[in-house]
Design a protein around this motif. Structure first.
Motif, PDB file in Angstrom:
ATOM      1  N   GLU A  24      80.379  58.803 -23.733  1.00 35.56           N
ATOM      2  CA  GLU A  24      80.146  60.229 -23.972  1.00 35.56           C
ATOM      3  C   GLU A  24      78.928  60.650 -23.153  1.00 35.56           C
ATOM      4  O   GLU A  24      77.826  60.139 -23.360  1.00 35.56           O
ATOM      5  CB  GLU A  24      79.904  60.497 -25.461  1.00 35.56           C
ATOM      6  N   CYS A  25      79.129  61.584 -22.234  1.00 35.36           N
ATOM      7  CA  CYS A  25      78.044  62.012 -21.363  1.00 35.36           C
ATOM      8  C   CYS A  25      77.203  63.079 -22.050  1.00 35.36           C
ATOM      9  O   CYS A  25      77.740  63.976 -22.705  1.00 35.36           O
ATOM     10  CB  CYS A  25      78.598  62.551 -20.041  1.00 35.36           C
ATOM     11  N   VAL A  26      75.899  62.969 -21.896  1.00 36.09           N
ATOM     12  CA  VAL A  26      74.977  63.949 -22.473  1.00 36.09           C
ATOM     13  C   VAL A  26      74.130  64.521 -21.343  1.00 36.09           C
ATOM     14  O   VAL A  26      73.626  63.780 -20.502  1.00 36.09           O
ATOM     15  CB  VAL A  26      74.100  63.331 -23.575  1.00 36.09           C
ATOM     16  N   PRO A  27      73.981  65.842 -21.295  1.00 38.15           N
ATOM     17  CA  PRO A  27      73.333  66.485 -20.141  1.00 38.15           C
ATOM     18  C   PRO A  27      71.807  66.410 -20.188  1.00 38.15           C
ATOM     19  O   PRO A  27      71.113  67.414 -20.335  1.00 38.15           O
ATOM     20  CB  PRO A  27      73.831  67.928 -20.231  1.00 38.15           C
ATOM     21  N   ILE A  28      71.292  65.187 -20.074  1.00 39.57           N
ATOM     22  CA  ILE A  28      69.835  64.976 -20.035  1.00 39.57           C
ATOM     23  C   ILE A  28      69.532  64.229 -18.748  1.00 39.57           C
ATOM     24  O   ILE A  28      70.103  63.164 -18.497  1.00 39.57           O
ATOM     25  CB  ILE A  28      69.343  64.167 -21.243  1.00 39.57           C
ATOM     26  N   SER A  29      68.637  64.754 -17.937  1.00 36.29           N
ATOM     27  CA  SER A  29      68.329  64.110 -16.665  1.00 36.29           C
ATOM     28  C   SER A  29      67.510  62.848 -16.894  1.00 36.29           C
ATOM     29  O   SER A  29      66.820  62.697 -17.909  1.00 36.29           O
ATOM     30  CB  SER A  29      67.571  65.070 -15.742  1.00 36.29           C
ATOM     31  N   VAL A  30      67.554  61.951 -15.915  1.00 45.29           N
ATOM     32  CA  VAL A  30      66.879  60.662 -16.080  1.00 45.29           C
ATOM     33  C   VAL A  30      65.366  60.797 -16.111  1.00 45.29           C
ATOM     34  O   VAL A  30      64.669  59.895 -16.592  1.00 45.29           O
ATOM     35  CB  VAL A  30      67.288  59.673 -14.961  1.00 45.29           C
ATOM     36  N   ASP A  31      64.825  61.899 -15.617  1.00 46.63           N
ATOM     37  CA  ASP A  31      63.369  62.070 -15.626  1.00 46.63           C
ATOM     38  C   ASP A  31      62.871  62.896 -16.819  1.00 46.63           C
ATOM     39  O   ASP A  31      61.678  63.137 -16.948  1.00 46.63           O
ATOM     40  CB  ASP A  31      62.878  62.691 -14.315  1.00 46.63           C
ATOM     41  N   ASP A  32      63.788  63.304 -17.688  1.00 46.25           N
ATOM     42  CA  ASP A  32      63.404  64.055 -18.893  1.00 46.25           C
ATOM     43  C   ASP A  32      63.119  63.052 -20.015  1.00 46.25           C
ATOM     44  O   ASP A  32      63.944  62.843 -20.908  1.00 46.25           O
ATOM     45  CB  ASP A  32      64.513  65.031 -19.286  1.00 46.25           C
ATOM     46  N   ILE A  33      61.961  62.428 -19.949  1.00 44.27           N
ATOM     47  CA  ILE A  33      61.637  61.367 -20.901  1.00 44.27           C
ATOM     48  C   ILE A  33      61.622  61.895 -22.331  1.00 44.27           C
ATOM     49  O   ILE A  33      62.182  61.286 -23.249  1.00 44.27           O
ATOM     50  CB  ILE A  33      60.281  60.714 -20.555  1.00 44.27           C
ATOM     51  N   ASP A  34      61.001  63.063 -22.549  1.00 38.49           N
ATOM     52  CA  ASP A  34      60.950  63.643 -23.895  1.00 38.49           C
ATOM     53  C   ASP A  34      62.352  63.945 -24.414  1.00 38.49           C
ATOM     54  O   ASP A  34      62.653  63.710 -25.591  1.00 38.49           O
ATOM     55  CB  ASP A  34      60.109  64.925 -23.894  1.00 38.49           C
ATOM     56  N   GLY A  35      63.209  64.484 -23.541  1.00 35.92           N
ATOM     57  CA  GLY A  35      64.573  64.789 -23.945  1.00 35.92           C
ATOM     58  C   GLY A  35      65.358  63.545 -24.320  1.00 35.92           C
ATOM     59  O   GLY A  35      66.129  63.546 -25.294  1.00 35.92           O
ATOM     60  N   LEU A  36      65.172  62.466 -23.570  1.00 33.78           N
ATOM     61  CA  LEU A  36      65.866  61.215 -23.866  1.00 33.78           C
ATOM     62  C   LEU A  36      65.387  60.632 -25.195  1.00 33.78           C
ATOM     63  O   LEU A  36      66.202  60.170 -26.005  1.00 33.78           O
ATOM     64  CB  LEU A  36      65.639  60.217 -22.733  1.00 33.78           C
ATOM     65  N   ILE A  37      64.089  60.659 -25.430  1.00 30.64           N
ATOM     66  CA  ILE A  37      63.546  60.141 -26.681  1.00 30.64           C
ATOM     67  C   ILE A  37      64.059  60.959 -27.864  1.00 30.64           C
ATOM     68  O   ILE A  37      64.448  60.404 -28.910  1.00 30.64           O
ATOM     69  CB  ILE A  37      62.006  60.136 -26.652  1.00 30.64           C
ATOM     70  N   ALA A  38      64.110  62.272 -27.713  1.00 28.36           N
ATOM     71  CA  ALA A  38      64.611  63.134 -28.787  1.00 28.36           C
ATOM     72  C   ALA A  38      66.071  62.816 -29.100  1.00 28.36           C
ATOM     73  O   ALA A  38      66.472  62.775 -30.278  1.00 28.36           O
ATOM     74  CB  ALA A  38      64.452  64.599 -28.401  1.00 28.36           C
ATOM     75  N   PHE A  39      66.873  62.573 -28.065  1.00 29.25           N
ATOM     76  CA  PHE A  39      68.283  62.241 -28.280  1.00 29.25           C
ATOM     77  C   PHE A  39      68.414  60.911 -29.014  1.00 29.25           C
ATOM     78  O   PHE A  39      69.225  60.776 -29.942  1.00 29.25           O
ATOM     79  CB  PHE A  39      69.017  62.175 -26.941  1.00 29.25           C
ATOM     80  N   VAL A  40      67.645  59.925 -28.597  1.00 31.73           N
ATOM     81  CA  VAL A  40      67.691  58.611 -29.242  1.00 31.73           C
ATOM     82  C   VAL A  40      67.356  58.730 -30.726  1.00 31.73           C
ATOM     83  O   VAL A  40      68.024  58.134 -31.579  1.00 31.73           O
ATOM     84  CB  VAL A  40      66.717  57.642 -28.521  1.00 31.73           C
ATOM     85  N   LYS A  41      66.342  59.512 -31.045  1.00 30.42           N
ATOM     86  CA  LYS A  41      65.965  59.709 -32.449  1.00 30.42           C
ATOM     87  C   LYS A  41      67.055  60.448 -33.215  1.00 30.42           C
ATOM     88  O   LYS A  41      67.437  60.051 -34.329  1.00 30.42           O
ATOM     89  CB  LYS A  41      64.657  60.495 -32.533  1.00 30.42           C
ATOM     90  N   ALA A  42      67.578  61.516 -32.626  1.00 33.20           N
ATOM     91  CA  ALA A  42      68.554  62.361 -33.329  1.00 33.20           C
ATOM     92  C   ALA A  42      69.852  61.620 -33.606  1.00 33.20           C
ATOM     93  O   ALA A  42      70.537  61.912 -34.597  1.00 33.20           O
ATOM     94  CB  ALA A  42      68.828  63.620 -32.507  1.00 33.20           C
TER      95      ALA A  42
END
Length: 407
Positions: A24-42
């Motif tokens: 499942e693809c999620v539209p978060i860029s590889v350099d959006d560290i905060d966005g990736l962390i938020a997704f992992v938590k959510a």
């Protein structure tokens, strides 16, 4: 990862039209560290594999470990093995790891003075991340001076703020892979890449135009030497210095008359090497990487590979490795994949329903066979079934081993 029995659900960020068939693809860029962390938590993610080098250098693995999520990939401090060529060369000097003689330079005038102490040809490297393009093999002193000026003038952005000048090593190149959990390290296969853009290894360096695995030139005896003289000393030195290395070590090697020498490290599986390694891997890949991420590599099921060879051909967009032509339509992938060929996506996107090129290296057409010669023939059969008018490829991937097999 999708084939791993231990992987129940796979997400890819940001993904592409190829991987969306398996994750499942999620539209978060590889350099959006905060966005990736938020997704992992959510989403209560259990395990993260960091593929590219930039987020590792930016500290994504550190952030994940801070929130208690195992991550396959080194800390920002350990990722300097790829993020700074000068850092790696200095580590080699401290640990007596065989590599080319070198000097680090922080200005063009200094570099031109240092250059006088090197024979021609000579290797000029941008110190930082340059998408596989920051290495110039200068055949003349004028070319070397031009490369120095280009780097310090910003041709590779901040990657060229410092330059490493190296002696030119003579021999055949090969790629060797190992997995580390910070203390233990195990071998993970070999490959041989083709860096120059043109047939016959001519033209500028690229991120890689094709590869095959295993690399028979890297014999069992040589692999033992690589583990003992290069890989283990690297892991031991980083651990002793307080920056244990967790992840994959991709060692670019030169097989010289004096033995294997380290060219450089990557802290990822590499493109196109990963494709040929994955075509041969047998086992639970997710479980193996999780063992590395959690410090249990010593008790994990060791990696196993098919005895077949795998070969991949990169389809690049016209203009690569300069400015690639984006937006060109791509058709015929289903036809190309007939007969066991696998087409991996790299720089692809969708324009409405049409698959289009969206980067420099666009596709990897990959096949297996009992020999490199057979795998090559199958891969190019797949290439010839693609309809990609704005793309090109090398037609001689695997040429060294094909020549040896014909002897």
């Amino acid at each position: 990862m999708a084939q791993s029995p231990s992987c129940a659900k796979l997400y890819a960020a940001p993904g592409n039209p190829g991987i969306e068939l398996y994750a499942e693809c999620v539209p978060i860029s590889v350099d959006d560290i905060d966005g990736l962390i938020a997704f992992v938590k959510a989403h209560a993610i259990d395990f993260v594999v960091v593929g590219p080098e930039a987020p590792l250098v930016a500290g994504l693995a550190d952030r994940l470990r801070t929130i208690g999520v195992p991550a396959f990939g080194p800390s920002a401090a350990a990722a300097r093995l790829e993020g700074s060529k000068g850092f790696t060369k200095d580590l080699c000097a401290r640990a007596s790891i065989p590599t080319a003689a070198y000097v680090r330079c922080t200005g063009a005038e200094e570099a031109r003075t240092v250059l006088e102490g090197f024979a021609i040809p000579v290797v000029i490297k941008a110190d930082g991340l340059a998408a596989g393009k920051g290495v110039i093999i200068a055949e003349t002193r004028e070319d070397a001076e031009a490369a120095i000026d280009d780097m310090f003038d910003g041709a590779f952005g901040s990657a060229g703020a410092e330059v490493v000048i190296e002696e030119f090593m003579i021999g055949e190149e090969a790629s060797f892979f190992a997995l580390s959990d910070g203390k233990d390290v195990i071998a993970f296969g070999s490959a041989q890449d083709h860096k120059r853009v043109g047939d016959g290894d001519v033209g500028p360096n690229t991120g890689g135009m094709g590869a095959y695995s295993p690399a028979p030139v890297l014999t069992a005896e040589l692999e033992t030497q690589v583990m003992d003289r290069i890989i283990r000393p690297t892991v031991a030195t980083l651990a002793a210095e307080g920056t244990p290395y967790v992840g994959v070590l991709f060692a670019g090697l030169m097989l010289t008359a004096e033995g294997p020498k380290l060219i450089e490290y990557n802290c990822r599986f590499g493109d196109p090497e990963c494709q040929v390694l994955m075509m041969r891997f047998k086992g639970d890949f997710a479980a193996l990487l999780h063992a590395a991420a959690t410090g249990t590599l010593a008790t994990a099921e060791p990696p196993a590979f098919s005895r077949d060879y795998a070969l991949t051909v990169v389809m690049a967009a016209n203009g690569y490795p300069g400015t690639p032509e984006k937006g060109g339509a791509i058709r015929g992938i289903a036809d190309a994949e007939a007969g066991g060929v696998r087409v991996f996506h790299a720089g692809t996107a969708r324009d409405d329903r049409t698959l289009v090129a969206a980067g420099g290296r666009v596709l990897n057409v990959t096949a297996t066979g009992k020999s490199v010669t057979v795998a090559k023939a199958r891969a190019y059969t797949g290439v010839d079934k693609l309809d990609f008018p704005s793309g090109f490829c090398r037609r001689d991937i695997g040429w060294r081993e094909v020549a040896r097999e014909a002897e």
